[in-house]
Design a protein around this motif. Sequence first.
Motif, PDB file in Angstrom:
ATOM      1  N   THR A 265      24.648  -4.324  36.291  1.00 15.39           N
ATOM      2  CA  THR A 265      24.061  -4.048  35.179  1.00 15.39           C
ATOM      3  C   THR A 265      23.660  -2.557  34.956  1.00 15.39           C
ATOM      4  N   THR A 266      23.886  -1.870  35.882  1.00 13.43           N
ATOM      5  CA  THR A 266      23.668  -0.322  35.991  1.00 13.43           C
ATOM      6  C   THR A 266      24.524   0.559  36.752  1.00 13.43           C
TER       7      THR A 266
ATOM      8  N   ASN B  40      25.184  -2.025  25.153  1.00 18.50           N
ATOM      9  CA  ASN B  40      25.620  -3.484  25.109  1.00 18.50           C
ATOM     10  C   ASN B  40      26.630  -3.984  24.230  1.00 18.50           C
TER      11      ASN B  40
ATOM     12  N   THR C   7      19.920   7.076  34.440  1.00 14.12           N
ATOM     13  CA  THR C   7      20.438   5.522  34.660  1.00 14.12           C
ATOM     14  C   THR C   7      21.082   5.200  33.422  1.00 14.12           C
TER      15      THR C   7
ATOM     16  N   ASN D   8      23.878   4.615  38.471  1.00 17.31           N
ATOM     17  CA  ASN D   8      23.403   5.848  38.605  1.00 17.31           C
ATOM     18  C   ASN D   8      24.449   6.837  39.294  1.00 17.31           C
TER      19      ASN D   8
ATOM     20  N   HIS E  52      29.519  -6.895  37.675  1.00 15.85           N
ATOM     21  CA  HIS E  52      29.348  -7.806  36.605  1.00 15.85           C
ATOM     22  C   HIS E  52      30.385  -8.879  36.688  1.00 15.85           C
TER      23      HIS E  52
ATOM     24  N   LEU F 249      17.458   7.954  29.753  1.00 12.27           N
ATOM     25  CA  LEU F 249      17.937   6.629  29.685  1.00 12.27           C
ATOM     26  C   LEU F 249      19.095   5.930  28.819  1.00 12.27           C
TER      27      LEU F 249
ATOM     28  N   THR G 121      25.814  -1.362  40.230  1.00 11.83           N
ATOM     29  CA  THR G 121      25.359  -2.618  40.159  1.00 11.83           C
ATOM     30  C   THR G 121      26.030  -3.619  39.172  1.00 11.83           C
TER      31      THR G 121
ATOM     32  N   THR H  63      21.261   2.713  27.259  1.00  9.71           N
ATOM     33  CA  THR H  63      21.583   1.268  27.614  1.00  9.71           C
ATOM     34  C   THR H  63      22.805   0.762  26.562  1.00  9.71           C
TER      35      THR H  63
ATOM     36  N   THR I  57      22.374   1.492  31.766  1.00  9.37           N
ATOM     37  CA  THR I  57      22.365   0.183  31.841  1.00  9.37           C
ATOM     38  C   THR I  57      23.414  -0.462  30.761  1.00  9.37           C
ATOM     39  N   TYR I  58      24.149  -1.391  31.442  1.00  5.18           N
ATOM     40  CA  TYR I  58      25.001  -2.079  30.366  1.00  5.18           C
ATOM     41  C   TYR I  58      24.731  -3.435  30.626  1.00  5.18           C
TER      42      TYR I  58
END
Length: 123
Positions: free
Chosen positions: A46-47, A18, A55, A49, A81, A14, A44, A16, A57-58
């Motif tokens: 925020t993600t 930011n 995954t 795949n 976003h 995983l 999406t 992430t 995530t941002y």
Amino acid sequence: MGSLTNSLDDILGLLTINGNAHSASDTLNINDKGDSDDNTYALTATTLNRSGMATLTYGTIETLNLNAGMGDDTILISDTHIGSTTVNANTGADQITMQTSSGSTTLNGDEGQDTLNLQATGL
């Protein structure tokens, strides 16, 4: 983001990312252009795949650029976003399906017979 071979295959855990909440210019570049497999991408707000990848995530970014691979890819965009999103399908017979966009969105096909499906209620 991507490996020296321009593939996301090596992202196995995983991840992430930011941006800086106090900045107005955070850009996330996701580069899979060197991957020749037929991949499925699911984006999406925020993600991200992708088949064969963990995954991603941002958050707190203003610009997202996704460069898909060279195969016959399937790209499902369930939402984006609130900033600017650009999706480059690149080569192959790609299928892009967009359901909703919360920000400015640009979809680019490339070489090959690409199909764009808009199933949006919020565009």
